[in-house]
Design a protein around this motif. Structure first.
Motif, PDB file in Angstrom:
ATOM      1  N   PHE A 331       0.805  -1.215   0.000  1.00 12.83           N
ATOM      2  CA  PHE A 331       0.000   0.000   0.000  1.00 12.83           C
ATOM      3  C   PHE A 331       0.846   1.276   0.000  1.00 12.83           C
ATOM      4  CE2 PHE A 331      -2.804  -3.338   1.243  1.00 12.83           C
ATOM      5  CZ  PHE A 331      -4.033  -2.981   0.736  1.00 12.83           C
ATOM      6  N   PHE A 332       2.135   1.126  -0.266  1.00 10.62           N
ATOM      7  CA  PHE A 332       3.014   2.271  -0.463  1.00 10.62           C
ATOM      8  C   PHE A 332       3.472   2.316  -1.917  1.00 10.62           C
ATOM      9  CE2 PHE A 332       3.804   1.757   4.163  1.00 10.62           C
ATOM     10  CZ  PHE A 332       3.638   3.075   4.573  1.00 10.62           C
ATOM     11  N   PHE A 455     -16.550  -6.848 -16.586  1.00  9.44           N
ATOM     12  CA  PHE A 455     -17.072  -5.482 -16.707  1.00  9.44           C
ATOM     13  C   PHE A 455     -16.480  -4.519 -15.671  1.00  9.44           C
ATOM     14  CE2 PHE A 455     -20.710  -8.464 -17.555  1.00  9.44           C
ATOM     15  CZ  PHE A 455     -20.554  -8.489 -18.941  1.00  9.44           C
ATOM     16  N   GLY A 456     -15.294  -4.822 -15.189  1.00  9.03           N
ATOM     17  CA  GLY A 456     -14.654  -3.915 -14.244  1.00  9.03           C
ATOM     18  C   GLY A 456     -15.280  -3.898 -12.873  1.00  9.03           C
ATOM     19  N   LEU A 457     -16.108  -4.896 -12.545  1.00  7.65           N
ATOM     20  CA  LEU A 457     -16.772  -4.923 -11.240  1.00  7.65           C
ATOM     21  C   LEU A 457     -15.782  -5.099 -10.094  1.00  7.65           C
ATOM     22  CD1 LEU A 457     -19.913  -7.108 -12.102  1.00  7.65           C
ATOM     23  CD2 LEU A 457     -19.795  -4.621 -11.849  1.00  7.65           C
ATOM     24  N   SER A 458     -14.608  -5.649 -10.407  1.00  8.67           N
ATOM     25  CA  SER A 458     -13.614  -5.873  -9.356  1.00  8.67           C
ATOM     26  C   SER A 458     -13.143  -4.563  -8.737  1.00  8.67           C
ATOM     27  CB  SER A 458     -12.409  -6.631  -9.927  1.00  8.67           C
ATOM     28  OG  SER A 458     -11.813  -5.898 -10.991  1.00  8.67           O
ATOM     29  N   LYS A 459     -13.314  -3.441  -9.452  1.00 10.80           N
ATOM     30  CA  LYS A 459     -12.867  -2.148  -8.937  1.00 10.80           C
ATOM     31  C   LYS A 459     -13.828  -1.561  -7.910  1.00 10.80           C
ATOM     32  CE  LYS A 459     -10.432  -1.056 -13.258  1.00 10.80           C
ATOM     33  NZ  LYS A 459     -10.318  -0.106 -14.394  1.00 10.80           N
ATOM     34  N   LEU A 460     -14.991  -2.181  -7.750  1.00 10.36           N
ATOM     35  CA  LEU A 460     -15.963  -1.650  -6.807  1.00 10.36           C
ATOM     36  C   LEU A 460     -15.523  -1.816  -5.356  1.00 10.36           C
ATOM     37  CD1 LEU A 460     -19.310  -2.872  -8.437  1.00 10.36           C
ATOM     38  CD2 LEU A 460     -18.289  -0.590  -8.552  1.00 10.36           C
ATOM     39  N   VAL A 461     -14.674  -2.800  -5.105  1.00 16.99           N
ATOM     40  CA  VAL A 461     -14.181  -3.058  -3.750  1.00 16.99           C
ATOM     41  C   VAL A 461     -12.689  -2.755  -3.717  1.00 16.99           C
ATOM     42  CG1 VAL A 461     -13.883  -4.773  -1.928  1.00 16.99           C
ATOM     43  CG2 VAL A 461     -15.921  -4.824  -3.359  1.00 16.99           C
ATOM     44  N   PRO A 462     -12.246  -1.761  -2.947  1.00 13.92           N
ATOM     45  CA  PRO A 462     -10.820  -1.419  -2.902  1.00 13.92           C
ATOM     46  C   PRO A 462      -9.985  -2.537  -2.307  1.00 13.92           C
ATOM     47  CG  PRO A 462     -12.035  -0.209  -1.222  1.00 13.92           C
ATOM     48  CD  PRO A 462     -13.053  -0.889  -2.072  1.00 13.92           C
ATOM     49  N   LYS A 463      -8.725  -2.592  -2.706  1.00 14.79           N
ATOM     50  CA  LYS A 463      -7.861  -3.700  -2.278  1.00 14.79           C
ATOM     51  C   LYS A 463      -7.612  -3.695  -0.771  1.00 14.79           C
ATOM     52  CE  LYS A 463      -3.405  -1.393  -3.100  1.00 14.79           C
ATOM     53  NZ  LYS A 463      -2.098  -1.517  -3.777  1.00 14.79           N
ATOM     54  N   ARG A 464      -7.760  -2.521  -0.107  1.00 11.94           N
ATOM     55  CA  ARG A 464      -7.562  -2.478   1.344  1.00 11.94           C
ATOM     56  C   ARG A 464      -8.586  -3.319   2.078  1.00 11.94           C
ATOM     57  NH1 ARG A 464     -11.278   0.742   3.788  1.00 11.94           N
ATOM     58  NH2 ARG A 464     -12.442   2.199   2.489  1.00 11.94           N
ATOM     59  N   MET A 465      -9.719  -3.662   1.404  1.00  9.89           N
ATOM     60  CA  MET A 465     -10.748  -4.494   2.018  1.00  9.89           C
ATOM     61  C   MET A 465     -10.481  -5.987   1.833  1.00  9.89           C
ATOM     62  SD  MET A 465     -14.281  -2.419   1.305  1.00  9.89           S
ATOM     63  CE  MET A 465     -14.502  -0.736   1.872  1.00  9.89           C
ATOM     64  N   ASN A 466      -9.293  -6.300   1.314  1.00 13.11           N
ATOM     65  CA  ASN A 466      -8.868  -7.697   1.231  1.00 13.11           C
ATOM     66  C   ASN A 466      -9.877  -8.575   0.487  1.00 13.11           C
ATOM     67  OD1 ASN A 466      -7.089  -9.780   1.680  1.00 13.11           O
ATOM     68  ND2 ASN A 466      -7.751 -10.168   3.769  1.00 13.11           N
ATOM     69  N   PRO A 467     -10.237  -8.241  -0.751  1.00 15.68           N
ATOM     70  CA  PRO A 467     -11.235  -9.035  -1.475  1.00 15.68           C
ATOM     71  C   PRO A 467     -10.737 -10.435  -1.798  1.00 15.68           C
ATOM     72  CG  PRO A 467     -10.204  -7.430  -2.930  1.00 15.68           C
ATOM     73  CD  PRO A 467      -9.710  -7.119  -1.560  1.00 15.68           C
ATOM     74  N   GLN A 491     -19.812 -23.717  -7.005  1.00 15.82           N
ATOM     75  CA  GLN A 491     -19.894 -22.589  -6.082  1.00 15.82           C
ATOM     76  C   GLN A 491     -18.952 -21.476  -6.514  1.00 15.82           C
ATOM     77  OE1 GLN A 491     -19.053 -23.762  -2.081  1.00 15.82           O
ATOM     78  NE2 GLN A 491     -19.250 -21.713  -1.230  1.00 15.82           N
ATOM     79  N   SER A 492     -19.414 -20.224  -6.358  1.00 11.42           N
ATOM     80  CA  SER A 492     -18.550 -19.054  -6.541  1.00 11.42           C
ATOM     81  C   SER A 492     -18.915 -18.032  -5.480  1.00 11.42           C
ATOM     82  CB  SER A 492     -18.718 -18.458  -7.940  1.00 11.42           C
ATOM     83  OG  SER A 492     -20.052 -18.043  -8.150  1.00 11.42           O
ATOM     84  N   ASP A 493     -17.926 -17.655  -4.681  1.00  8.21           N
ATOM     85  CA  ASP A 493     -18.133 -16.724  -3.568  1.00  8.21           C
ATOM     86  C   ASP A 493     -17.210 -15.522  -3.707  1.00  8.21           C
ATOM     87  OD1 ASP A 493     -19.901 -18.479  -2.540  1.00  8.21           O
ATOM     88  OD2 ASP A 493     -18.773 -18.990  -0.741  1.00  8.21           O
ATOM     89  N   TYR A 494     -17.752 -14.374  -3.335  1.00  6.70           N
ATOM     90  CA  TYR A 494     -16.964 -13.148  -3.264  1.00  6.70           C
ATOM     91  C   TYR A 494     -17.048 -12.627  -1.829  1.00  6.70           C
ATOM     92  CZ  TYR A 494     -17.025 -13.283  -8.349  1.00  6.70           C
ATOM     93  OH  TYR A 494     -16.860 -13.675  -9.656  1.00  6.70           O
ATOM     94  N   LYS A 495     -15.890 -12.385  -1.241  1.00  2.32           N
ATOM     95  CA  LYS A 495     -15.851 -12.026   0.165  1.00  2.32           C
ATOM     96  C   LYS A 495     -14.848 -10.907   0.373  1.00  2.32           C
ATOM     97  CE  LYS A 495     -15.413 -14.365   4.678  1.00  2.32           C
ATOM     98  NZ  LYS A 495     -15.114 -15.674   5.321  1.00  2.32           N
ATOM     99  N   TRP A 496     -15.201  -9.929   1.225  1.00  2.00           N
ATOM    100  CA  TRP A 496     -14.261  -8.868   1.532  1.00  2.00           C
ATOM    101  C   TRP A 496     -14.464  -8.360   2.947  1.00  2.00           C
ATOM    102  CZ3 TRP A 496     -18.425  -8.441  -1.707  1.00  2.00           C
ATOM    103  CH2 TRP A 496     -19.351  -7.431  -1.463  1.00  2.00           C
ATOM    104  N   GLN A 497     -13.366  -7.805   3.506  1.00  4.20           N
ATOM    105  CA  GLN A 497     -13.343  -7.292   4.873  1.00  4.20           C
ATOM    106  C   GLN A 497     -13.586  -5.794   4.801  1.00  4.20           C
ATOM    107  OE1 GLN A 497     -12.465  -9.691   7.281  1.00  4.20           O
ATOM    108  NE2 GLN A 497     -12.886  -8.358   9.018  1.00  4.20           N
ATOM    109  N   TYR A 498     -14.845  -5.390   5.084  1.00  5.32           N
ATOM    110  CA  TYR A 498     -15.190  -3.969   4.968  1.00  5.32           C
ATOM    111  C   TYR A 498     -14.341  -3.121   5.914  1.00  5.32           C
ATOM    112  CZ  TYR A 498     -18.032   0.240   4.675  1.00  5.32           C
ATOM    113  OH  TYR A 498     -18.448   1.525   4.478  1.00  5.32           O
TER     114      TYR A 498
END
Length: 830
Positions: A331-332, A455-467, A491-498
């Protein structure tokens, strides 16, 4: 069996009584065993649990007032022999007898068996003996504690109350606090221009406020806030040593002035002497990532270097990680101001990849630049391939014995992006009411430490949320389990730490196909259903000796009754019974396609596994069949929507769970758990048996076995009882007994009901209105747990306290060991 259990319970309680009576067996003359501590705060008895950690002596742990650990200790004898030679001298005839028949080696082993047994007893909790020195130190602890709360004139005295006859003693501590000291004038003095500018521009609000009571914790929090402020604004070298609080304690009006001083500069050691250095705002100039760091290679020069977006990736040998993906965990970037938060975020993100044993991050001055830092990340990889074997032994009312095994292979960094590829193979063998059976299964999954979406949906969750993205596929096959079910799952799961406490998960395209391979065994498994149907047949044919042959005649008879309007008029009760069984038969024997879309929100503020003061909340909303249901217009003969001729499960499901734990002192924890779930079907769909709710079991209402309770006030006697609404709540008090042995007292309450509105469901099984809550079953009991560090082995005994299906005497009717349910489990129930 019930009589035997009652006798065992009587003897158990008798042993507990003897334990209490014999507690001071090993207490010598003129010594006393501590039985109780009491603290009087300003002449009023207090049970404030925060004071417990300051009491250096605590009575022996007990269960229901009985010191179990001490009882086992007292079964031993401190005077017994400690070596085989001493044992032989005390028991010469026994020792010689064994020696003459076998050998002296066997005599020594025989003697050691008694010595080890005695030592085993003595290893349990010995009596806590009254210690005057620890009482004095406890007085000092209490005085120091209340001083930190602003009571500078506190006095602490103690009194020992001895029971000479019983050789026990109580200690009373008398704490007189006096008036608290209040903060008066507060001054903040920052001598460094750089720090002063940062502080003023931040708009920071001090926690120290005039008129507040003095509290050491407030000063510590203020210091932490200031350190975080400067460390997150580029002042890398700032530390708490630069802070000073000066309190005027000479005033006689119970008030104090406070000066908060922040030093102008720092001291740095150079060539054996300390020199002053001004505080500066540091920026990151160089970033180096050592991707295969080991202690043996630390002095060797890397042979492969890749520069990606200003970050240098180094490796001894060819670089195994794709810099594009590994850089997402850093993150630097060059030119960034140093921040502690970004350092911690980088470290945690790298750890979450599950690819590295250690992630060490260092910062050092850059030659020629007084305000620049070089960032080095030393990553030690875990072995690329690891295997695991899990074994489990269990027993239930359905399976008398069950052994299961799971073998897994993990490939880390499978595609150079820190992915985890996992292959698992599982199997089990068991004995059930219908004889032995087995199950085998296999699944493959890949966990990707980022979002994989079009469709670029991966950009909706910032990497700091550990997707995270998880794809998996699996299948299992059962033999002599129910109807010999086979399942296929995608199965397909998407998980992130808000944030640190909140987690969000999306389950997309999670589809399961359930196929029953042996529906002809339905009445062999559900024997109670067959008995009920046979009773209907005897009425229908007016033949008390009528016995339906399995399986064809039983199935055709249900269809025959369903179409007979005359029988419906003449025998409505039997008619409804037959249709109820037919409806259950259709649901259980049907194949199902279950396509799930689900959203989960989890809140958990537990810091680590040792934290016993935390809250947990989880909400899960799921839908089955909504999208695929739009693609099909086909229905089967039972008027159920199908896709590819497979019945489609169509329902909405909502689950809410809440847990709260409190640390209440003496290594004791009190916890509560509540769960509420509901399933609503649409378009005439049924609920698959595997997705229905059930009650009972080692992690549920422990006074009933799995599937045994409900629905509602119905006592059907069926082997498997399920419902579409569930409520469960539990309260548990956990405490130490001795060493790794823990105890528990618990109460469980809840039930399942039917809210489908089906005409085949009995009235007493439905949830009609608020009055249906009268059918909540209550169980209570005791448990013991043995903590093996890596897991907890648990035994809980649940007693039926309130049974809603009884016609009368619903309270404590079967509250005894003979009717109790014994649950063996792994780890805590919640």
């Amino acid at each position: 069996m019930a009589k035997v259990m009652k006798k065992l319970s009587f003897y158990f309680l008798l042993l507990l009584f003897l334990a209490a009576c014999n507690a001071t067996k090993h207490v010598a003359k003129k010594q006393f065993m501590l039985s109780e501590n009491t603290v009087f705060l300003d002449s009023v008895k207090t049970k404030d649990i925060t004071l417990q950690k300051y009491l250096l002596q605590k009575p022996n742990a007990s269960l229901l007032g009985m010191p179990i650990g001490l009882f086992f200790h007292n079964l031993g004898n401190h005077e017994k022999p400690k070596t085989p030679f001493e044992w032989a001298q005390e028991h010469p005839k026994k020792y010689q007898f064994i020696k003459n028949i076998f050998s002296e080696k066997q005599s020594i082993a025989y003697a050691n068996s008694f010595i080890k047994l005695n030592n085993w007893f003595l290893n349990y909790d010995k009596p806590v003996l009254l210690s005057p020195s620890k009482i004095k130190r406890t007085e000092d602890n209490l005085w120091a504690y209340y001083k930190t709360q602003g009571y500078f004139k506190t006095t602490v005295n103690s009194e020992i109350v001895k029971d000479t006859l019983r050789k026990k003693a109580q200690v009373h501590y008398y704490v007189n606090r006096g008036k608290p000291t209040l903060l008066d004038t507060i001054k903040i003095k920052i001598e460094s221009p750089v720090l002063d500018s940062i502080y003023k521009n931040s708009g920071a609000v001090s926690l120290l406020k005039s008129g507040d009571q003095y509290n050491d914790k407030t000063f510590r929090n203020e210091a932490n806030n200031v350190v975080k402020l400067f460390k997150n604004n580029g002042v890398y070298h700032f530390s708490e040593a630069a802070l000073g609080f000066y309190v005027d304690s000479t005033r006689a009006d119970n008030k104090t002035n406070v000066t908060f001083l922040i030093a102008k500069d720092r001291f740095k050691e150079e060539r054996g002497s300390y020199i002053k250095k001004d505080y500066k705002v540091h920026k990151i100039r160089n970033i180096n990532v050592h991707t295969d760091y080991t202690f043996t290679l630390k002095d060797k020069k890397p042979t492969d270097t890749v520069l990606y977006k200003g970050i240098r990736f180094l490796s001894h040998g060819k670089l195994k990680y794709n810099p594009k993906y590994l850089a997402q965990s850093i993150f630097f970037k060059s030119g960034d101001i140093y921040k502690d938060t970004l350092t911690n975020l980088t470290r945690n993100h790298l750890k979450s990849l599950k690819n590295f044993k250690t992630t060490n991050i260092t910062f050092s001055p850059t030659t020629g630049f007084d305000d620049a830092l070089e960032m080095n990340l030393f990553l030690s990889p875990i072995e690329k391939y690891t295997t695991g074997l899990e074994l489990e032994f269990s027993q239930s009312n359905i399976r008398s014995s069950d052994i299961a095994a799971k073998y897994s292979i993990i490939n880390r960094n499978a595609f150079r992006g820190a992915e985890l590829l996992k292959l698992s193979f599982s199997g089990s063998y068991f004995n059930a009411q219908n004889g032995p059976g087995w199950e085998i299964g296999a699944d493959a999954s890949i966990e990707i430490p980022r979002f994989v979406a079009p469709f670029g949906l991966s950009k909706l969750v910032p990497k700091r949320m550990n997707p995270r993205t998880l794809f998996s596929v699996g299948s299992s096959f059962q033999k002599n389990i129910g109807l010999d079910r086979q399942t296929f799952t995608i199965q397909s799961d998407y998980k992130w730490q808000y944030n640190s406490t909140k987690t969000i998960q999306l389950e997309l395209f999670n589809t399961q196909y359930i196929q029953n391979l042996n529906v002809n065994r339905f009445f062999n498994i559900y024997r109670s259903e067959y008995a009920n149907l046979n009773n209907v047949a005897q009425t229908y044919y007016n033949n008390v000796n009528k016995t339906l042959s399995l399986p064809n005649e039983a199935v055709s008879f249900m269809d025959l009754v369903a179409a007979d309007t005359n029988f419906r008029s003449s025998n409505p009760t039997e008619y409804n019974t037959a249709l109820n069984i037919l409806n259950r038969y259709n649901i259980v024997t049907s194949d199902f396609l279950i396509p799930i879309l689900a959203y989960s929100y989890t809140y958990n503020n537990q810091i680590d596994f040792k934290d016993n003061n935390f809250s947990f909340f989880k909400l899960r909303l799921a839908n089955s069949g909504n999208i695929l249901g739009l693609l099909s217009k086909e229905y089967n003969t039972n008027n159920k929507k199908t896709l590819f001729k497979i019945p489609l499960a169509q329902y909405f499901k909502a689950d809410v769970e809440y847990k709260k734990f409190w640390n209440i002192g003496y290594n004791s924890v009190f916890g509560i758990r509540s769960f509420l779930g509901a399933i609503l079907t649409y378009d005439g769909s049924d609920i698959p048996f595997t997705r229905s709710y059930f009650a009972g079991g080692s992690n549920d209402i422990r006074a009933w076995q799995t599937y045994q309770l409900g629905p509602g006030s119905r006592n059907s006697g069926l082997e498997f009882n399920v419902g579409s609404l569930k409520f469960l709540t539990s309260a548990e008090y956990r405490f130490d007994l001795t060493g790794s042995l823990k105890g528990a007292l618990f109460i469980d309450a809840g039930n399942i009901w039917d809210i489908s509105g089906s005409e085949f469901v009995d009235k007493d099984a439905r949830f009609s209105n608020i009055s249906s809550l009268e059918n909540i079953a209550i169980g209570s009991g005791v448990g013991v747990r043995y903590d093996l560090s890596f897991f907890v082995l648990r035994l809980d005994v649940g007693f039926k306290t309130y049974e809603p299906y009884l016609a009368r005497n619903k309270w404590f009717k079967n509250y005894n060991f003979g009717s109790a349910v014994y649950n063996i489990g792994i780890n805590y129930p919640f």
